[in-house]
Design an enzyme around this catalytic site. Structure first.
Site, PDB file in Angstrom:
ATOM      1  CE  LYS A  48      -3.936  -1.773   2.323  1.00 55.60           C
ATOM      2  NZ  LYS A  48      -4.644  -2.640   4.227  1.00 55.60           N
ATOM      3  N   GLY A  84     -12.650  -4.973   5.882  1.00 55.63           N
ATOM      4  CA  GLY A  84     -14.115  -4.987   5.728  1.00 55.63           C
ATOM      5  C   GLY A  84     -14.526  -5.094   4.623  1.00 55.63           C
TER       6      GLY A  84
END
Ligand code: NAP
Ligand code: HSE
Length: 432
Positions: free
Chosen positions: A205, A302
């Protein structure tokens, strides 16, 4: 009603989230944009696996060619994860002139130059908002909102799984294993959770963010990485006694022509804004030359937050489909010229938390501090925690002033060879 047909590749945590979001909010998107996103095909690898009951079975396919060869499907979302076949499907979709959305930081960080080049050549939209920060709009913030700034630094908590584990260990006394199991059950972890724990997901990332922030491609292999696998509850508690919280932080900093891109566990003061980021939340602390400091905070992993990010890219892709124009915002340049300015970790100066395991006898502390002194490492504070009833080892915890990483490494190597030292010494860098 103008509809845009979408294909999903993969129907796991994120794929299901995207389906559910569009089932609920596609009419709202139509109301806001005049375009209606409609999922027409979903690639899976096993048709017999129990799928959600309310999803029509005729949407599912096992055959990628059905999607690639279908010109009525202009937008493809890759939500499979891993390198193969995800990378192949992304490249082939772009080659077919489709707009592509991916949540897959691994393929972007490791093969971003190839993928970005293909997207540019095809004049296709390549959306990757969900690849970093879950539901936090960090990619569009860097690509659009902050485009006028020279970005000086990004410091972030960029992995939900590790932040969840560290929070549950400290606040609820869970073991590392128990906390990881929970994060997996909640759908936060990668299919191979060692990517999270060993810091590789964070490294993927931060290399994507650094490439966007600094405008040149920075390959993932250049990122210095340490994970949280060596962090004990003992360290979390000692850090707390000193007024710190341990977080897995990712750094991308550019100062004149020196560049630092790294991921490692870090002690931050309890009152720092990043210290209050708990569980599966992520946060990005960004400094630009005109905007100053900004903080982005939200759910970093999530089903629902990630679906929100994917759908933001679906809408951007629909816009390009509709306008038939090439994307205005370009991808990072393929020039790697900045990489030569990367500062090796050995040359960086840090303050450190150090935990020695040493025998509980007179003179031990002076032996350790003697070696630290030899390498010009000065001690800010020291605590020896309790005497053992029987003869054995005790933890000695020190905080140091700033010193070069290479000096600390040399000192610890020498200290660990002392007879009175009973286990490998632990060091964690401090950022305050
Ligand atoms: P997941 O739950 O493991 O889902 C992956 C899906 O891909 C599964 O449905 C799987 O099929 C399918 N699949 C695997 N190999 C395939 C193949 N060869 N052909 C067709 N389908 C295949 O993973 P996820 O959590 O949704 O993550 C997907 C991507 O999103 C990853 O790149 C991940 O890093 C990224 N992401 C995840 C989150 C998160 O919170 N979970 C957040 C941001 C980004 P089966 O159902 O048959 O196993
Ligand atoms: N495994 C990743 C995390 C998913 O825990 O942050 C979100 O990118």
């Amino acid at each position: 009603m103008k509809e845009v047909n979408i294909a999903l590749l993969g129907f796991g945590t994120v794929g299901k989230g995207v389906y559910e979001l569009l089932e609920k909010n596609a009419p709202l998107i139509y109301q806001k944009t005049g375009l209606y996103p409609r999922i027409k095909k979903i690639l899976v690898r096993d048709l017999n696996k129990i799928r959600e009951k309310n999803v029509p079975s005729n949407l599912f396919t096992l055959n990628i060619e059905e999607i690639l060869e279908d010109d009525s499907l202009p937008v493809v979302c890759e939500l499979i994860g891993g390198i193969n076949p995800a990378k192949e499907y992304v490249l082939r979709s772009l080659q077919k002139g489709k707009h592509v959305i991916t949540a897959n930081k691994a393929i972007l960080a490791e093969f971003g130059d190839e993928i970005w080049k293909e997207a540019s050549q095809q004049k296709s939209y390549l959306g990757f908002e969900a690849s970093v920060g879950g539901g936090i709009p960090i990619i569009k913030t860097l690509k659009e909102a902050l485009i006028g700034n020279k970005i000086k630094s990004i410091v972030g908590i960029v992995n939900g799984t590790t932040n969840y584990i560290l929070t549950r260990m400290l606040e609820n006394n869970l073991s590392f294993k128990e906390a990881l199991k929970e994060a997996q059950a909640k759908g936060y972890a990668e299919a191979d959770p060692s990517l999270d724990i060993k810091g590789w997901d964070s490294a993927h990332k931060i290399s994507i963010l650094a490439s966007l922030a600094f405008g040149t491609y920075i390959s993932f292999s250049k990122v210095y990485v340490e994970g949280i696998e060596e962090i004990d509850l003992l360290d979390l508690k000692f850090a707390k006694d000193f007024g710190y919280v341990i977080k897995l932080l990712a750094f991308a900093q550019k100062d004149k022509n020196r560049l630092e891109i790294r991921v490692h566990p870090t002690l931050i003061p309890e009152n720092h804004v990043l210290a209050s980021v708990r569980l599966n939340y992520n946060a990005f602390y960004i400094t630009g030359d005109f905007v100053g400091d900004i903080l982005l905070y939200g759910l970093g992993a999530g089903k629902e937050p990630t679906a929100s990010a994917v759908v933001s890219d679906i809408v951007s892709a629909m816009e390009y489909t509709n306008l038939k124009r090439e994307p205005f915002i370009k991808y990072p340049s393929m020039d790697k010229s900045l990489e030569k300015f990367l500062k090796p970790i050995e040359e960086v100066e840090f303050k450190y938390y150090i935990r020695f395991s040493a025998m509980d006898k007179p003179g031990v502390l002076s032996k350790i501090s003697g070696i630290l002194g030899k390498y010009e490492i000065s001690i800010a504070s020291v605590v020896q925690i309790g005497r053992q009833k029987k003869k054995g080892s005790v933890p000695i915890v020190m905080l140091t002033h700033e010193s070069k990483e290479k000096n600390l490494r040399k000192a610890l190597k020498e200290i660990d060879q002392l007879e009175v030292v009973t286990a490998i010494t632990k060091k964690i860098r401090i950022w305050d």
